[in-house]
Design a protein around this motif. Structure first.
Motif, short mmCIF file in Angstrom:
data_model
loop_
_atom_site.label_atom_id
_atom_site.label_comp_id
_atom_site.label_asym_id
_atom_site.label_seq_id
_atom_site.Cartn_x
_atom_site.Cartn_y
_atom_site.Cartn_z
N ILE A 9 0.83 -1.21 0.00
CA ILE A 9 0.00 0.00 0.00
C ILE A 9 0.86 1.25 0.00
N GLU A 10 1.87 1.24 0.87
CA GLU A 10 2.76 2.39 0.98
C GLU A 10 3.35 2.76 -0.37
N GLY A 11 3.83 1.72 -1.05
CA GLY A 11 4.49 1.93 -2.33
C GLY A 11 3.57 2.55 -3.35
N SER A 12 2.33 2.04 -3.42
CA SER A 12 1.44 2.56 -4.44
C SER A 12 1.04 4.00 -4.14
N GLN A 13 0.97 4.31 -2.85
CA GLN A 13 0.68 5.70 -2.50
C GLN A 13 1.80 6.62 -2.93
N ALA A 14 3.01 6.15 -2.66
CA ALA A 14 4.16 6.98 -3.01
C ALA A 14 4.19 7.24 -4.51
N ARG A 15 3.80 6.25 -5.29
CA ARG A 15 3.87 6.43 -6.73
C ARG A 15 2.77 7.33 -7.26
N SER A 16 1.54 7.03 -6.82
CA SER A 16 0.44 7.84 -7.33
C SER A 16 0.50 9.23 -6.69
N GLY A 17 1.29 9.35 -5.63
CA GLY A 17 1.40 10.60 -4.90
C GLY A 17 1.67 11.79 -5.80
N ALA A 18 2.51 11.59 -6.76
CA ALA A 18 2.89 12.68 -7.63
C ALA A 18 1.66 13.34 -8.27
N ALA A 49 15.43 21.95 -0.43
CA ALA A 49 15.12 23.33 -0.84
C ALA A 49 15.59 23.57 -2.28
N ALA A 50 16.81 23.12 -2.58
CA ALA A 50 17.35 23.32 -3.93
C ALA A 50 16.53 22.54 -4.95
N ALA A 51 16.12 21.32 -4.61
CA ALA A 51 15.33 20.51 -5.54
C ALA A 51 13.96 21.14 -5.78
N SER A 52 13.39 21.76 -4.74
CA SER A 52 12.10 22.42 -4.91
C SER A 52 12.21 23.60 -5.87
N ALA A 53 13.27 24.37 -5.70
CA ALA A 53 13.47 25.51 -6.59
C ALA A 53 13.68 25.03 -8.02
N VAL A 390 10.29 11.33 0.60
CA VAL A 390 11.39 11.25 -0.35
C VAL A 390 12.27 10.06 0.06
N PRO A 391 12.57 9.19 -0.88
CA PRO A 391 13.32 7.99 -0.49
C PRO A 391 14.78 8.28 -0.17
N ALA A 392 15.39 7.34 0.53
CA ALA A 392 16.84 7.40 0.77
C ALA A 392 17.52 7.13 -0.57
N PHE A 393 18.40 8.02 -0.98
CA PHE A 393 19.14 7.79 -2.22
C PHE A 393 20.44 7.09 -1.90
N GLU A 394 20.81 6.17 -2.75
CA GLU A 394 22.03 5.41 -2.46
C GLU A 394 23.29 6.23 -2.74
N VAL A 395 23.13 7.30 -3.53
CA VAL A 395 24.29 8.18 -3.77
C VAL A 395 23.96 9.59 -3.29
N LEU A 406 15.62 13.95 -7.16
CA LEU A 406 14.93 14.25 -5.90
C LEU A 406 13.63 15.01 -6.18
N ALA A 407 13.71 15.97 -7.11
CA ALA A 407 12.55 16.81 -7.43
C ALA A 407 11.37 15.99 -7.94
N GLU A 408 11.66 14.88 -8.59
CA GLU A 408 10.58 14.04 -9.11
C GLU A 408 9.67 13.52 -8.00
N PHE A 409 10.19 13.49 -6.78
CA PHE A 409 9.35 13.05 -5.66
C PHE A 409 8.57 14.20 -5.04
N LEU A 410 8.91 15.40 -5.46
CA LEU A 410 8.24 16.57 -4.89
C LEU A 410 7.04 17.00 -5.73
N LEU A 411 7.19 16.86 -7.04
CA LEU A 411 6.08 17.16 -7.94
C LEU A 411 6.36 16.54 -9.30
#
Lengths: 417, 321
Positions: A9-18, A49-53, A390-395, A406-411
């Motif tokens: 459930i969590e995963g599908s929410q995160a995806r449709s979240g956008a 903040a930078a990703a939002s901008a 926003v997920p943990a990024f491996e890099v 990162l921004a793709e998870f914001l909008l």
């Protein structure tokens, strides 16, 4: 996206979240003129903040400025921020193109230089160049501005005000200074006003105003014990230095207080919103909750809560845990089958067993952390209208491409890579 | 590789670091470790965020030390209380109750004056150490959860800053012994806690050079916290890569069920996280010539005394105890 992610459930929410209003920064970035990002140290405020901008510049027409405080060097480099203090720099179009973005607006970036900003403030408020240099050259001046707990907070808010007033940008995104307490900057304007002009200052400088610098001191009943103690502790030369400094500051009092009030009004303005960033750890989460409550108490607009560095939800899926267990428990038979079916490099079954067991154990380890996080998440109280994970990024997020990811998870953003 | 430093042989240990790296946990763990090795320990929390109380699962701390674990006493720094104590001891100024308006005035001066607030903090800490050295207080070790990297230099440099600005008076004359105590490597060590991430490493490197340029305080160790385990050796990694191939996955799928994909993905995430961190660690090791203590990432259910104990064990092992 994995199978497990889709059925959780969590995963599908995160995806449709956008697409959903409550999972996107889009409405905030499109309607507000100032977004203030806050949260405790180490949660990834600067990157968010930078990703939002970046997201705003990528998807909306207009000029966006990200005013950042202390970015990691590589991130600063990628935004074109060298050690140039307060100068606003445009992030080149080519940087967007390289990250697969076709920006509709312009992205500008600036770093906050506390000292430079203070100097500018003094020059603006002082009655003349002579008065200004008297303050700028006072040996206590640098110390006061550099060490006064609210000084960085105040100057960040002051810069926000100044830039907003200039009308140069459609949207200003600001990262707040790493303070001991995330709430401090809300009080900064009021405290600044109190600090530089209050009754206390008049009281403290009284003997020097009345008696002259080295003249006889006229002490009133209330201030006498203070001077006795302070004199014995610090010697009176030091007190005189302080008094002189504050006396020169006093002529700017009116201008200062007027400005501080204006800055405070701006924080309350309906064009301003606050975005709280946290990770799912006790300390930062506690601070984020405090902050949300405080915003509400002060009638300030809480735009959204961003939960950063969230571990993938598949770690919580039951079938994942089961598969991990089976790999560990049945490692030997699996290893033999792999050797029979696939050959090299599975011919060393002992090694395959080791790898399979490690994979299973590692999954269980990360599951413990993911559970701890989800437990904390479930206790999360009020958090405004928008909640973004926003997920943990491996890099590390160290360039425009990372910010775009990162921004793709914001909008919702369109990228060609 | 530098030898493990004899941190437990000193009398005053500071722990600083960027926010979020686990400074308080390491401080608490060091105190616990010392107490278990027979020492009577005072923990001083400088930034009043009640993190130390959380690490020992006790009630909020105050200026008066309370025992939070057998032989571990903890206190929260309070500059007003410190000033009161100082005035009582040094000037014999009778102060009943709160300092009232006097406190506000002094607070005001302290804020404006370089190092006054810091000296009230560092002065209290040094005083406890000196009293112990001279047999008037019973601390074998004082452990300080110090300010974060950004503020710690001005905190430890307070005695010098005071000397620059205050020409005469008792405050000035007392800065000398404090400076000597902080500079003595047999007594004091400033330790930096970091994680193997970009900003904590950058701040550690920056702090080491600032400390060497601006302070006469002896540096102890860099504690690298939350080190992720290495999952595979190089030859194991070859096997892991092949496990992700289609034919191997099919075998795994039959044996372990359909969700074997996420298990592999989680392992990949663990490997990448470790690899990313390894590059930062490499940079730290190349740049900073201090002994390094490595503490593992704890896959624990919660933070608290149990975690503090686990960290203390790991710290003990790293110190060769």
């Amino acid at each position: 996206m994995t199978a497990a992610d889709e059925d959780s459930i969590e995963g599908s929410q995160a995806r449709s979240g956008a697409e959903s209003l409550h999972k996107s920064l889009e409405p905030l970035l499109a309607s507000k003129e100032m977004v203030v990002f806050c949260g405790s140290g180490g949660v990834g405020k600067t990157s968010i903040a930078a990703a939002s901008a970046l997201a705003a510049a990528a998807t909306m027409p207009g000029k966006v400025l990200v005013l950042t405080i202390d970015p990691a060097k590589r991130l600063a480099d990628s935004l074109g921020l060298q050690e140039i203090g307060n100068i606003e720099t445009r992030v080149p179009q080519t940087a967007f193109t390289a990250a697969g973005l076709e920006p509709r607006g312009e992205l500008w970036a600036a770093m906050l230089d506390t000292k430079q900003s203070w100097d500018a403030l003094i020059l603006r408020h002082a009655s003349g160049p002579e008065a200004a240099s008297r303050i700028l050259e006072n040996r206590l001046y640098h110390n006061v501005t550099a060490r006064f707990a609210q000084s960085h907070d105040y100057i960040a808010m002051e810069r926000l005000f100044e830039i907003h007033e200039s009308g140069r940008y459609d949207l200003i995104v600001i990262d707040t200074p790493p303070t001991r307490n995330a709430l401090d900057f809300l009080d900064a304007p009021a405290r600044m006003a109190e600090f530089f002009g209050g009754r206390l200052l008049r009281w403290l400088t009284l003997p020097y105003r009345v008696g002259g610098k080295r003249g006889a001191r006229w002490l009133n009943y209330a201030s006498k014990p203070f001077y006795q103690v302070a004199d014995r502790l610090l010697g009176n030369q030091f007190l005189e230095d302080i008094a002189e400094f504050f006396l020169s500051f006093q002529e700017m009092y009116e201008a200062f207080v007027t400005r501080a009030r204006a800055v405070e009004r701006l924080l309350h303005d309906k064009r301003t919103t606050f975005a709280v960033v946290t990770t799912l750890e006790d300390g930062p989460l506690h601070e984020a909750e405090l902050f949300c409550a405080e915003l509400e108490k002060r009638n300030l607009h809480l735009g959204c809560l961003v939960i950063n560095k969230v571990l993938p939800s598949y770690l919580l899926s039951h079938s994942g845990v089961q598969a991990a267990d089976k790999l560990s428990v049945n490692a030997e038979s699996v290893a033999e089958r792999l050797a029979a079916t696939c050959g090299s490099p599975f011919d060393d079954t002992a090694r395959t067993v080791r790898v399979l067991t490690t994979i299973g154990e590692s999954f269980r380890n990360f599951t413990v952390v993911a559970r701890r996080e989800s437990e904390l998440r479930s206790h999360l109280g009020r958090h405004g209208e928008v909640l973004i994970e926003v997920p943990a990024f491996e890099v590390d997020i160290a360039d425009i491409d990372g910010l775009a990811r990162l921004a793709e998870f914001l909008l919702p953003i369109e990228r060609t890579v | 590789m530098l030898r493990a430093p004899d941190l437990l042989g000193r009398r005053l240990l500071f722990f600083t670091g960027k926010g979020g790296v686990g400074k308080s946990t390491v401080t608490a763990a060091m105190a616990l470790l010392a107490s278990e090795r027979g020492k009577r320990v005072l923990v001083v929390e400088v930034d009043g965020k009640s993190s130390i109380a959380d690490r020992f699962e006790t009630a909020e701390l105050s200026f008066t030390p309370t025992e939070v674990y057998p032989n571990v006493f903890a206190m929260a720094m309070d500059t007003e209380a410190s000033l009161k104590e100082y005035l009582k001891l040094n000037l014999r100024v009778p102060i009943v109750g709160g300092l009232g308006p006097l406190a506000k005035a002094l607070d005001f001066v302290a804020t404006a004056a370089p190092g006054v607030k810091e000296i009230l903090t560092i002065g209290k800490i040094c005083w406890e150490v000196r009293e112990s050295l001279e047999g008037r207080a019973a601390w074998d070790l004082v452990v300080v959860d110090a300010s974060a990297t950004g503020h710690v230099v001005s905190q430890l440099g307070a005695p010098d800053a005071i000397r620059d600005v205050v020409a005469v008076g008792p405050v000035r004359s007392q800065t000398d012994w404090m400076s000597a105590l902080l500079a003595d490597p047999s007594i004091t060590a400033l330790n930096i806690v970091a994680t193997a991430e970009e900003l904590p490493v950058a701040e550690t490197i920056d702090l080491v050079s600032r400390v060497r340029e601006q302070l006469d305080v002896s540096l102890g160790a860099v504690v690298v916290n939350q080190v992720l385990p290495a999952l595979f050796t190089r030859s194991d990694e070859v096997v892991f890569e092949r496990l992700c191939g289609a034919d191997a996955r099919e075998v795994l799928g039959i044996a372990a069920g359909g969700d074997v994909g996420v298990v592999l993905e989680a392992a990949r995430l663990a490997v990448s996280l470790r690899t990313t961190r390894a590059t930062h660690l490499e940079r730290l090791r190349e740049t900073v010539d201090l002994p390094m203590l490595f503490l593992p990432y704890l896959f624990a259910r919660s933070h608290g005394l149990r975690e503090t104990r686990l960290v203390a064990d790991a710290l003990g092992a790293e110190l060769g105890l």
